[in-house]
Scaffold this active site. Structure first.
Site, PDB file in Angstrom:
ATOM      1  N   ASP A 531       0.831  -1.207   0.000  1.00 32.47           N
ATOM      2  CA  ASP A 531       0.000   0.000   0.000  1.00 32.47           C
ATOM      3  C   ASP A 531       0.863   1.254   0.000  1.00 32.47           C
ATOM      4  OD1 ASP A 531      -2.301   1.511   0.088  1.00 32.47           O
ATOM      5  OD2 ASP A 531      -3.146   0.483   1.820  1.00 32.47           O
ATOM      6  N   GLU A 534       3.215   5.444  -3.553  1.00 31.16           N
ATOM      7  CA  GLU A 534       3.462   6.610  -4.431  1.00 31.16           C
ATOM      8  C   GLU A 534       4.856   7.253  -4.235  1.00 31.16           C
ATOM      9  OE1 GLU A 534      -0.432   5.404  -4.190  1.00 31.16           O
ATOM     10  OE2 GLU A 534       0.638   6.305  -2.514  1.00 31.16           O
ATOM     11  N   ASP A 609      -8.085   4.731  -3.009  1.00 34.91           N
ATOM     12  CA  ASP A 609      -9.152   4.944  -2.019  1.00 34.91           C
ATOM     13  C   ASP A 609     -10.248   5.828  -2.584  1.00 34.91           C
ATOM     14  OD1 ASP A 609      -7.708   3.415  -0.171  1.00 34.91           O
ATOM     15  OD2 ASP A 609      -6.561   5.146   0.480  1.00 34.91           O
TER      16      ASP A 609
END
Length: 924
Positions: A531, A534, A609
């Site tokens: 997760d 980025e 998300d």
């Protein structure tokens, strides 16, 4: 190497290509690949000729070199590249001499920039000015952009945006822009804040507490919150109570901005609204945008207005901030020849560097991209079953209990997911479990496997620096220090100082992997959820601050120059570790972000998300389709949307029907996505919970569970083709019907593999929808069995519990028996659904499902053809073998010709035969 110094306006042959030195002293290097691809690099001093981290293939072509007047040409059988000596203008042509890519040399820019004291080059190129071609790919973006011709896209990694700089054209090529900095495709300039004399009115409840003039709508980032007026401050409304932390009712914040914008240019003006919470935008009293997003994850929404020069437009923005974020940016119209062009502009690099892949079809473009950046390994068969996740399971009993509940109810499932925060509160990065909630994680995994399930575990690149793992990384200089120096705290408990590890150095990746290998791998997990890759250490930092904080401590490169690349080395490090630790097991990685080449890391991507709203459901379709055209075959999304409005999370009876319908529609879309995965915040998403008290909903959800598993022979064959044939599962209609211009912009229909067209429903209470049936073939309505002509728009029935599906005439779709997990009876009886009206073929693929046997040639193919005129289905000789292969198979053949009404995939009647691996023809 150059044989001699090259003078201005001259050309020199080099291995696999040539270098042109222009009159201005720029060097243009063109290198050829055997498949017809050309690499073009432009700089005053050429950088090292090795490919980047994104590209792993070396130039290997042997082009014919020609010098004709002032133009130097490299020719291959698939394409040619011509460079004008005077200015370096480049033209790529197909074998017939037709232009594929025509550079506009005056637009080329290589502008020196200094970043943290280092010299870099901002770059820009433009091709095909005034083009009408369709343009696709570029990764995943959330603005409902399908055909990028005329659009602007900013490639910058974000929770919900994935930057992959590969563009595919209907003109017959793909272009890979080899740059890891923030890159703009379309308008080369960043949008600017819309500066007006805004009248700003601040309200608390019904009371206006402040009115003032503001020059811009600008509360975009965390730092901007300091400018919030004291008169309008209010405590944040709690999501579940509507009260502040003292238990007192809170007056709702509201801001209204009104302003008059008088453009000095006529044409299409583009706007980007960055926002969270509820916002509505009006132009001359007409609503042009209405969205909601959670405050910890604001992002852009686009809108555009066609305006006349000198004629004002009244703008009005109504916002309920609840301590949220907002900003409004604008861009003037571009001249038509610039608006409709292929343009790339990057903030930092060492050269202009790109690859052009000649591609008669879009499948050829993707194949060329993967030859450059790496093959997509096969995922395990169980990955294409159903995944259940939740934010989050708090105990190991919950994890096992959910799988048991599915088994008890006979609802098919393969994988359960343990999301973040299974560790003790103060130990992020320990890769350990809170013993109070997870007393025996190995036993938890074993219990799930005893139920024929699999477990995916969430592992972040984030660390609290005082954990054992954080300290070990920090001692080697492998942690980013700037987030710690900034004093940033996360959202857990009291808030903890945190940072991420730096994956750019092999030694850092090796230590990160060793920490995983020592702690988590021995527990037996099957899949790895990576997760926030980025990296996202704080959602509300400015982009400039994010870039500053991710300057690499291991390789010393400024974050601005490598802004988009973090997910690639991170995923590669874990994938390589898994391959070494478990050499006969296919790795499975799910990562929130990706970059060029991410597919080679056994990685699937998901859309982040996203919010649980109808607009966001619609946005996922084009997001996934363009990510697929950027070369990533395995993609998923949070069924139901991750973040949920209070009206849904509070389970308000007035809004419960809408929530249930939204989840149902999203689930239908998920069943026809490459990976079928439910995840999100409360309300809980387990099929038997989300449908409680609604038997029809339970029946509808269960129908798609079972249909997905029956279709696994078809789906797994598609998955194999992504590896062996560089194929694409989720297919925009333009891939297969490029000649039908009406499909170029369709963003809410797609092909799932070559045969099934899905048309998700994305509007509340819609019970039908318009569906375009592409010309070039006929179709069957899968819900009714009715045959339909292509080249027309039909009104498709869409009852709440069903999504419109269509099947191409000539399709052969293999299906399996009803099973509860993917490994139950995988060599059991088959059903072949044959759709009359055209000749067809399909080659069924099978293997052992989870080992690396496929890489050793341990698999089976069964060619199947349908002769429509002769009404004959032929099964060819079985090719290959694998351990566990059934020598004999019972096969039922069902012919669909419009004579038997009803859902085509519910039919069980047909002709049954026994297949022994020898050729067999069946008349129908």
């Amino acid at each position: 190497m150059l044989a001699a110094q090259v003078s201005a306006g001259e050309v020199q042959q080099v291995a696999h290509g040539m270098i042109v030195t222009t009159d201005a002293g720029e060097q243009v290097r063109v290198l050829a690949y055997a498949d017809g691809t050309f690499r073009v690099t432009v700089a005053e001093t050429l950088p090292d000729g090795r490919p980047s981290a994104m590209v792993i293939a070396e130039a290997d072509g042997t082009p014919e070199f020609r010098l004709e007047g002032e133009v130097a040409t490299l020719a291959l059988p698939q394409a040619s590249a011509a460079v004008r000596l005077a200015d370096g203008h480049i033209a790529i042509r197909d074998p017939q001499g037709a232009i594929l890519l025509d550079e506009y040399a005056p637009a080329r820019r290589l502008s020196p920039v200094t970043i943290e004291g280092q010299p870099w080059l901002a770059s820009r190129v433009q091709f095909n000015r005034g083009t009408e071609e369709g343009l696709y790919g570029l990764g995943q973006h959330q603005n409902r952009q399908m055909n990028y011709n005329g659009e602007d896209v900013e490639l910058a990694q974000h929770n919900m945006a994935i930057a992959i700089p590969f563009l595919v054209s209907t003109k017959g090529y793909g272009i890979l822009w080899d740059n890891a900095a923030i890159t703009r495709v379309g308008d080369p300039e960043p949008y600017a804040r819309l500066v007006l004399d805004w009248r700003a009115e601040y309200f608390l409840g019904s009371r206006k507490v402040l009115e003032r003039t503001e020059s811009a709508v600008d509360y975009q980032y965390l730092k901007d919150q300091t400018r919030w007026p004291a008169e309008a401050k209010a405590a944040t409304v709690a999501a579940t109570t509507g009260q502040n932390t003292q238990g007192n009712a809170v007056e709702t914040q509201r801001v209204v901005w009104t302003g008059s914008f008088t453009p000095d240019k006529a044409g299409t003006h583009k706007f980007r609204l960055y926002s969270s919470s509820y916002v509505t935008v009006f132009a001359d009293g007409k609503e042009v945008l209405s969205r909601w997003r959670q405050n910890w994850n604001p992002w852009y929404h686009n809108f555009q207005l066609d305006l006349a020069a000198g004629k004002p437009v009244a703008l009005r923005i109504e916002w309920e901030p609840n301590q949220g974020y907002i900003a409004l940016d604008h861009a003037d119209p571009l001249p038509p020849e610039d608006r409709h062009a292929v343009s790339f502009a990057s903030e930092a690099g060492k050269a202009v560097d790109y690859y052009v892949v000649p591609a008669p079809s879009m499948d050829d473009a993707i194949a060329g991209y993967r030859r450059l950046t790496g093959k997509a390994p096969m995922m395990p068969r169980w990955a294409y079953g159903f995944w259940q996740s939740r934010q989050r399971y708090n105990t190991q009993a919950e994890v096992v209990g959910v799988v048991q509940a599915y088994r008890d109810r006979k609802i098919p499932i393969d994988t359960i997911v343990q999301d973040w925060f299974y560790w003790p509160e103060d130990s992020w990065g320990c890769h350990c479990f809170d013993p109070a909630r997870f007393p025996d994680p190995a036993a938890m995994v074993d219990a799930v496997k005893a139920l024929n399930g699999r477990v995916m575990i969430s592992v972040w690149p984030k660390f609290y620096p005082d954990t054992v793992h954080g300290k070990a990384l920090r001692e080697r200089g492998f942690l980013y220090e700037r987030p710690l120096e900034a004093g940033q705290r996360d959202w857990v408990g009291k808030g903890y100082a945190n940072t991420f590890y730096d994956p750019y150095l092999p030694e850092a990746r090796a230590l990160y992997w060793k920490q995983m290998q020592d702690t988590l791998v021995p527990l037996g997990f099957d899949a790895w959820w990576m997760d926030a890759t980025e990296p996202d250490w704080h959602s509300n930092l400015s982009v400039a601050e994010r870039a500053f904080q991710m300057t690499s401590p291991t390789i010393g490169v400024p974050g601005a120059a490598i802004f988009n690349s973090y997910p690639l080395p991170h995923a590669e490090g874990v994938a390589e570790g898994l391959r070494q630790a478990q050499p006969d097991t296919r790795p499975f990685i799910l990562t929130r972000s990706g970059f060029g080449g991410i597919q080679r890391a056994s990685a699937a991507l998901w859309s982040g998300d996203v919010a649980a709203r109808w607009d966001d459901l619609r946005d996922q379709i084009s997001a996934g389709l363009n990510l697929s055209l950027a070369g990533v075959p395995n993609w998923t999304h949070d069924i139901g949307g991750f973040a949920v409005e209070d009206r849904f999370s509070k389970q308000d009876p007035a809004h419960l029907p809408e929530w249930r319908e939204l989840y149902l529609r999203w689930f239908q879309f998920g069943a026809f996505s490459p990976l079928f995965r439910s995840h999100g915040e409360f309300p809980q998403r387990e099929t038997y919970i989300v449908s409680e008290g609604d038997p029809a909903m339970l029946d509808g959800l269960t129908h798609y569970h079972r249909l997905r598993y029956r279709l696994l022979p078809y789906i797994y064959t598609l998955a194999a083709a992504t590896h062996f044939d560089d194929a694409t599962i989720l297919r925009p209609l333009v891939m297969d019907f490029e000649g039908d211009r009406r499909v170029w912009g369709i963003d809410d229909q797609y092909l799932f593999g070559p045969s099934i067209m899905a048309a998700p429903v994305t509007a509340f209470e819609a019970r039908s929808r318009q569906v375009y049936l592409p010309e070039g073939g006929d179709w069957f309505d899968a819900l009714s069995g009715k045959p339909l002509k292509g080249g027309q728009t039909v009104t498709a029935a869409a009852p709440r519990e069903r999504m419109p599906l269509f099947v191409r005439a000539g399709a052969i779709i293999p299906a399996g028996p009803d099973v509860q997990w993917s490994g139950e009876n995988p060599q059991g009886p088959l059903t072949l659904h044959v759709f009359a009206g055209a000749d067809g073929r399909f080659t069924l693929y099978e293997d052992a499902g989870a080992d690396m046997g496929y890489a050793r040639g341990e698999f089976v193919r069964i060619p199947i053809t349908w002769d429509d005129a002769a009404r004959t289905l032929t099964l060819g000789a079985r090719e290959g073998s694998f351990p566990g292969m059934a020598e004999t198979r019972a096969i039922t053949v069902i012919l669909h010709d419009g004579q038997a009404p009803g859902d085509v995939f519910d039919r069980r009647d047909g002709r049954t035969l026994i297949y022994t691996g020898q050729p067999l023809a069946v008349g129908l």
